[in-house]
Design an enzyme around this catalytic site. Structure first.
Site, PDB file in Angstrom:
ATOM      1  N   CYS A  75       6.121   7.712   5.635  1.00 54.86           N
ATOM      2  CA  CYS A  75       6.443   7.207   4.346  1.00 54.86           C
ATOM      3  C   CYS A  75       6.826   8.081   3.423  1.00 54.86           C
ATOM      4  CB  CYS A  75       5.097   6.567   3.702  1.00 54.86           C
ATOM      5  SG  CYS A  75       5.527   5.568   2.131  1.00 54.86           S
ATOM      6  N   CYS A 115       1.728   9.298  -2.412  1.00 53.02           N
ATOM      7  CA  CYS A 115       0.404   8.940  -2.860  1.00 53.02           C
ATOM      8  C   CYS A 115      -0.536   9.775  -2.341  1.00 53.02           C
ATOM      9  CB  CYS A 115       0.276   7.529  -2.235  1.00 53.02           C
ATOM     10  SG  CYS A 115       1.498   6.275  -2.922  1.00 53.02           S
ATOM     11  N   CYS A 147      -3.184   8.888   0.761  1.00 51.62           N
ATOM     12  CA  CYS A 147      -2.632   8.487   1.908  1.00 51.62           C
ATOM     13  C   CYS A 147      -2.408   9.315   3.210  1.00 51.62           C
ATOM     14  CB  CYS A 147      -1.253   7.512   1.473  1.00 51.62           C
ATOM     15  SG  CYS A 147      -0.643   6.698   2.916  1.00 51.62           S
ATOM     16  N   CYS A 187      -3.610  -9.695   7.841  1.00 46.59           N
ATOM     17  CA  CYS A 187      -2.860  -8.839   6.821  1.00 46.59           C
ATOM     18  C   CYS A 187      -1.856  -7.850   7.484  1.00 46.59           C
ATOM     19  CB  CYS A 187      -3.891  -7.934   6.060  1.00 46.59           C
ATOM     20  SG  CYS A 187      -5.304  -8.865   5.228  1.00 46.59           S
ATOM     21  N   CYS A 209      -1.197 -12.632   5.000  1.00 45.10           N
ATOM     22  CA  CYS A 209      -1.010 -11.880   3.641  1.00 45.10           C
ATOM     23  C   CYS A 209      -0.122 -10.810   4.176  1.00 45.10           C
ATOM     24  CB  CYS A 209      -2.265 -11.168   3.190  1.00 45.10           C
ATOM     25  SG  CYS A 209      -2.347 -10.321   1.455  1.00 45.10           S
ATOM     26  N   CYS A 238      -3.248 -10.630  -4.286  1.00 46.47           N
ATOM     27  CA  CYS A 238      -4.340  -9.854  -3.710  1.00 46.47           C
ATOM     28  C   CYS A 238      -4.061  -8.149  -4.410  1.00 46.47           C
ATOM     29  CB  CYS A 238      -4.282  -9.723  -2.358  1.00 46.47           C
ATOM     30  SG  CYS A 238      -5.565  -8.684  -1.393  1.00 46.47           S
ATOM     31  N   ARG A 260     -13.461  -8.061  -1.927  1.00 43.40           N
ATOM     32  CA  ARG A 260     -13.565  -7.535  -0.432  1.00 43.40           C
ATOM     33  C   ARG A 260     -14.010  -6.179  -0.106  1.00 43.40           C
ATOM     34  NH1 ARG A 260      -7.610  -8.630   1.929  1.00 43.40           N
ATOM     35  NH2 ARG A 260      -8.542 -10.535   0.974  1.00 43.40           N
TER      36      ARG A 260
END
Length: 433
Positions: free
Chosen positions: A65, A69, A72, A109, A142, A202, A272
């Site tokens: 990526c 972040c 991550c 998801c 999702c 979400c 969740r």
């Protein structure tokens, strides 16, 4: 405890607590944690009974990526030894999804690392959504692909997506210390785009990144202001090879307090338990079911979770039941306007105009996409405390006593529980579902 009685009363009426009340929940002592769980459990059962919704993650594209972040394992510069692969084909993703559905999941998801999808990426994911829906007509899908641009949410909706995840992760004031390649406002914009397109929003948070109690309350109040249908609560998994590798700040009791505070602030939303529950809640996981009405089954994006069979046994042993595909997750006043079979709410909590609602989705995640095990957003220009309650409120509750003991010192971190995923999507090994 006057504080808990007040919070239960407000939760049953879907009325927003004060910031001081939310902070007081986080400041309660370990001696009081069972009282906190019991109180928040009353609110959870009022809106969701003893049902637990199961969700299953499929990592469509793992690693590499360009975002930075700090939490991550897939970030730019990460040296974590995770799986790295490009886009799964629709048939591969469908096969992976089928394993989770066979284990009792009602939502799949679909997650991909990256800043956000190109139009070609949206086409790929749309093909995957259609392939999954062709074989599993009743499944909720999702998508979690990072920051959205014009028209992309609508294309995903038209392909059959029911929801879109994009997490706020942390407070606006803290966000710049966690990520520099995109902004908190970018995340809010994506959640709003998804909501405006008719997708069930979400958006959640990550606890354990060194944030203060005030930061946690800020992000949960901002989430309430965005009014997501689902609020994933992630607990940071400090992966070696990431900037937050040494941030072991959570105890099982601390995690329970974070979940309880989230339930009191978002009483009628699907809360969740997401990434990190096995690492940080450990043997207290069953208690968390009294606070959250949803969890991920099996593994996460880049880390291993508890075995799917163990999840099902835990739910049954704790006296809960798996929510079937024939049940609508959300309370009637939220689900009435939902897209795709009642998995979400389009107009907020109760009859509000303009879709703003009364309160208008940890570790190892795709940069601008979701934290591992989660599905993100930002604050709204409105003062969330000034937002009204969700549904018919009968007036203000009495003032709460906010005096509480300081948090307890951390217990020993269980670094041995962190395991990189080597099975399931992107591998030739059977998934853990």
């Amino acid at each position: 405890m006057d504080l808990l009685n007040t919070l239960v009363d407000k939760g049953l009426r879907c009325e927003l607590p004060t910031r001081d009340e939310a902070l007081a929940v986080l400041a309660t002592s370990d001696d009081d944690v069972l009282d906190v769980v019991a109180a928040a459990g009353r609110v959870r059962r009022h809106w969701f009974g003893r049902r637990v919704k199961l969700n299953y993650l499929v990592n469509l594209k793992s690693g590499l990526c360009p975002e930075d972040c700090s939490y991550c394992s897939q970030r730019l510069g990460s040296t974590a030894g995770i799986l790295k692969y490009t886009w799964l084909k629709p048939e591969e993703a469908t096969e992976a999804a089928a394993a989770g559905l066979a284990g009792g999941a009602k939502r799949v998801c679909l997650v991909a690392s990256g800043r956000g999808p190109t139009d070609r990426d949206v086409e790929r994911v749309s093909d995957t959504i259609r392939a999954i829906k062709d074989q599993h007509e009743d499944v909720e899908v999702c998508a979690c692909l990072g920051l959205l641009s014009d028209g992309q949410a609508e294309r995903l909706r038209d392909a059959g997506a029911d929801a879109y995840n994009h997490n706020l992760n942390t407070s606006e004031g803290t966000y710049g210390r966690i990520t520099t390649t995109h902004t908190y406002a970018d995340r809010v914009d994506t959640v709003r785009r998804a909501h405006a397109a008719g997708l069930s929003p979400c958006s959640g948070l990550i606890a354990g990144m060194g944030e203060s109690d005030e930061d946690l309350v800020d992000v949960v109040f901002a989430l309430r202001a965005l009014n997501p249908d689902s609020v994933p609560v992630n607990f940071l998994i400090p992966f070696e090879g990431t900037p937050l590798a040494k941030e072991w700040n959570l105890t099982p009791q601390r995690c329970l307090r974070v979940l309880a505070m989230t339930r009191f602030v978002c009483p009628d939303a699907e809360v969740r338990i997401a990434a990190g529950r096995e690492v940080h809640l450990r043997t207290l996981q069953p208690l968390a079911l009294h606070l959250a009405n949803s969890l991920f089954l099996g593994d996460y994006l880049t880390s291993e979770g508890q075995a799917g069979r163990a999840d099902l046994e835990m739910i049954a042993d704790a006296g809960f039941e798996v929510e079937g595909a024939d049940r609508v997750t959300l309370p009637e006043h939220r689900a009435a306007g939902s897209h795709g079979g009642g998995c979400g709410s389009r107009g907020g909590c109760g009859p509000h105009d303009g879709g703003s609602g009364c309160a208008s989705s940890g570790a190892g995640a795709p940069g601008a996409g979701a934290p591992e095990g989660a599905e993100g957003a930002e604050g709204t220009d409105a003062d969330p405390v000034a937002s009204g309650g969700c549904g018919p409120c009968t007036g203000p509750a009495p003032a709460a006593a906010t005096e509480a003991a300081p948090p307890q010192t951390a217990s020993r971190a269980r670094t041995d529980l962190v395991a990189v995923r080597r099975r399931g999507a992107g591998t030739q090994v059977a998934p853990n579902a």
